[in-house]
Design a protein around this motif. Structure first.
Motif, PDB file in Angstrom:
ATOM      1  N   VAL A 138       0.579  -1.241   0.279  1.00  0.00           N
ATOM      2  CA  VAL A 138      -0.087   0.442  -0.280  1.00  0.00           C
ATOM      3  C   VAL A 138       1.088   1.149   0.282  1.00  0.00           C
ATOM      4  N   PRO A 139       0.776   1.670  -0.692  1.00  0.00           N
ATOM      5  CA  PRO A 139       1.737   3.523  -0.774  1.00  0.00           C
ATOM      6  C   PRO A 139       1.760   4.095   0.073  1.00  0.00           C
ATOM      7  N   ASP A 140       2.558   5.044   0.490  1.00  0.00           N
ATOM      8  CA  ASP A 140       2.676   5.691   1.702  1.00  0.00           C
ATOM      9  C   ASP A 140       2.415   7.061   0.697  1.00  0.00           C
ATOM     10  N   CYS A 141       1.529   7.759   1.430  1.00  0.00           N
ATOM     11  CA  CYS A 141       2.029   8.988   0.278  1.00  0.00           C
ATOM     12  C   CYS A 141       1.474  10.678   1.884  1.00  0.00           C
ATOM     13  N   ASP A 142       2.074  11.747   0.973  1.00  0.00           N
ATOM     14  CA  ASP A 142       2.528  12.736   1.791  1.00  0.00           C
ATOM     15  C   ASP A 142       1.221  13.465   1.797  1.00  0.00           C
ATOM     16  N   VAL A 198       3.977  10.408  -3.806  1.00  0.00           N
ATOM     17  CA  VAL A 198       4.367   9.025  -2.479  1.00  0.00           C
ATOM     18  C   VAL A 198       6.212   9.602  -1.633  1.00  0.00           C
ATOM     19  N   ARG A 199       6.280   8.418  -0.378  1.00  0.00           N
ATOM     20  CA  ARG A 199       7.269   8.766  -0.214  1.00  0.00           C
ATOM     21  C   ARG A 199       7.700   7.462   0.800  1.00  0.00           C
ATOM     22  N   GLY A 200       7.076   5.828  -0.227  1.00  0.00           N
ATOM     23  CA  GLY A 200       7.463   5.113   0.219  1.00  0.00           C
ATOM     24  C   GLY A 200       5.837   3.986   0.584  1.00  0.00           C
ATOM     25  N   PHE A 201       5.629   2.319   0.741  1.00  0.00           N
ATOM     26  CA  PHE A 201       4.899   1.870   0.987  1.00  0.00           C
ATOM     27  C   PHE A 201       4.862   0.995   1.943  1.00  0.00           C
ATOM     28  N   TYR A 202       3.842   0.662   2.388  1.00  0.00           N
ATOM     29  CA  TYR A 202       3.235  -0.193   3.708  1.00  0.00           C
ATOM     30  C   TYR A 202       3.555  -1.584   3.075  1.00  0.00           C
ATOM     31  N   ALA A 203       3.853  -2.622   3.102  1.00  0.00           N
ATOM     32  CA  ALA A 203       4.303  -4.226   2.809  1.00  0.00           C
ATOM     33  C   ALA A 203       3.506  -5.092   3.854  1.00  0.00           C
ATOM     34  N   LEU A 204       2.297  -5.980   3.676  1.00  0.00           N
ATOM     35  CA  LEU A 204       1.447  -6.460   4.423  1.00  0.00           C
ATOM     36  C   LEU A 204       1.916  -7.703   3.703  1.00  0.00           C
ATOM     37  N   VAL A 205       2.633  -8.993   4.401  1.00  0.00           N
ATOM     38  CA  VAL A 205       2.861 -10.729   3.671  1.00  0.00           C
ATOM     39  C   VAL A 205       2.126 -11.246   4.430  1.00  0.00           C
ATOM     40  N   LEU A 206       1.977 -12.149   3.663  1.00  0.00           N
ATOM     41  CA  LEU A 206       1.568 -13.520   4.767  1.00  0.00           C
ATOM     42  C   LEU A 206       1.847 -14.601   4.263  1.00  0.00           C
ATOM     43  N   ASP A 207       2.554 -16.075   5.428  1.00  0.00           N
ATOM     44  CA  ASP A 207       2.804 -16.952   4.739  1.00  0.00           C
ATOM     45  C   ASP A 207       1.828 -17.527   4.304  1.00  0.00           C
ATOM     46  N   VAL A 208       1.690 -18.256   3.315  1.00  0.00           N
ATOM     47  CA  VAL A 208      -0.005 -19.310   3.045  1.00  0.00           C
ATOM     48  C   VAL A 208       0.268 -21.081   2.985  1.00  0.00           C
TER      49      VAL A 208
END
Length: 403
Positions: free
Chosen positions: A128-132, A137-147
């Motif tokens: 998910v992009p992190d915007c000011d 865009v100043r970065g992004f959030y990562a959510l990862v699941l081991d399935v």
């Protein structure tokens, strides 16, 4: 003196204001620290891998699960790039998604990552992009699941469903043994009679070759008929893993009705087919869908077993609405009692004297595996109706599919 007192008063007010502001600021900073600490505690307690990456692809935050999954010491990932943490082989897998996230696009994907010395692990990730405030865009959030474990459990569940479905098909074939034997006996008797007739013709001094050719053609036709019965029986009882492919649901309905025609005749039951000839394609396993239809038809035959002759007709309909195909099996029997209706699809719940109560439960699981649903209800008049739906799949969308 008046001026000095005034200045002193102003200074006093300013100092008091500064002290209040300082106290408020300290309180706000303390609350922020507490909030960040709670956020870290929550993030560290989650099994999901969570990280924040800046525009230079450097980690600014990772939770404990992220560090553990990659075998990193606490704080080891902070300030390092994704390529440094993941290594070049893994980074090549996720690099396209990273670049899309840093361009402002929210990305969800599934892939397999091979950690050193281990088997490949299946993951599902969302970036998910992190915007000011200006939308940059100043970065992004990562959510990862081991399935990986979840996928293995699903495969085991599907394997168990295949085993139960196969056992249910064997049980149905046992119920149909007498009628199937009759279905085979007819062509075998015809073959025997024709063979004896051909022998008698050949024993004549001047045999009629045209008559013999006609008899041989009839023998071949009866042999093909018997072979078709055996082929369809073998198809149903064969033990194979589910194989999804584009299917014509009307053709499946015709196949099941053809296979049950002798059973229906012996029970004095008529089958009324009202099928929509313009149905789209569904994606599914032919044998399992045949099993669902056969279960519903056999249940309908049982339901009208004690009815008057004029009510011994089962209506089978197919129709298409809103991207779904619906198949309906309607009888005019005694209907479903309230007690049975409440637990209709629970395993080992049967209104039949010798029934195991697994047919409807397995059928519902099969339909759910195909992305549809199965339900039953009483008619406004006599009898009950069972229906199931399957999603429509257009053939071009299946091109190149593994299913």
């Amino acid at each position: 003196m008046v001026t000095a007192v005034a200045l002193l008063s102003v200074q006093t007010v300013l100092i008091a204001g500064l002290l209040v502001h300082r106290r408020r600021r300290a309180r706000a900073e303390s609350a922020l620290i507490q909030s960040e600490r709670r956020l870290h505690l929550i993030a560290d307690s989650l099994p999901a891998l969570i990280a924040h990456v800046d525009q230079e692809q450097r980690y600014q935050f990772v939770n404990r699960a992220y560090e553990t999954w990659f075998g990193l010491a606490p704080g080891r990932a902070l300030g390092r790039t994704i390529g440094e943490v993941l290594g070049e082989p893994l980074y090549r897998n996720v690099r396209p998604y990273v670049e899309r996230a840093l361009s402002g696009e929210e990305v969800t994907f599934s892939t397999q990552l091979l950690r050193q010395g281990e088997q490949p692990r299946a993951i599902e990730a969302t970036y998910v992009p992190d915007c000011d405030e200006r939308g940059e865009v100043r970065g992004f959030y990562a959510l990862v699941l081991d399935v990986t474990d979840r996928n293995l459990a699903q495969q085991e569940a599907r394997g168990l469903l295949d085993e139960l479905a196969h056992a249910n098909r064997i049980s149905m074939m046992g119920e149909l043994a007498a009628t199937l034997a009759h279905e085979l006996n007819q062509p075998m008797t015809a073959i025997m009679s024709n063979a004896q007739a051909a022998t008698r013709f050949l024993d004549r001094s001047s045999p009629d070759l045209d008559e013999i050719r006609e008899i041989l053609r009839e023998i071949a036709d009866e042999d093909a008929r018997a072979g078709e019965v055996i082929r369809r029986m073998r198809t149903l009882v064969k033990k194979e893993r589910a194989s999804f492919q584009p299917l014509d649901l009307n053709a499946i309905l015709h196949d099941v009705v053809w296979l049950l025609r002798s059973d229906a005749t012996s029970r004095k039951v008529g089958i009324d087919l009202q099928l929509d000839s313009n149905l789209s394609t569904v994606n599914g396993d032919r044998i399992q869908l045949q099993q669902v239809v056969m279960n519903l038809l056999l249940n309908a035959f049982d339901a009208i077993g004690e009815c008057a002759t004029e009510n011994r007709t089962v209506l089978v309909e197919s129709s298409q609405h809103d991207g779904e195909i619906r198949v309906t099996v309607r009888d005019r029997g005694a209907g479903i009692t309230p007690e049975t209706l409440e637990h209709l699809f629970q395993p080992f719940n049967s209104s039949k004297r010798h029934g195991l109560g697994m047919g409807l439960s397995i059928s519902r699981s099969i339909v759910a595996l195909h992305g549809g649903r199965l339900w039953g209800e009483n008619n406004s008049g006599p009898g009950a109706t069972f229906s199931f739906t399957l999603p429509v799949v257009e053939l071009p969308a299946l091109a190149g599919s593994d299913k």
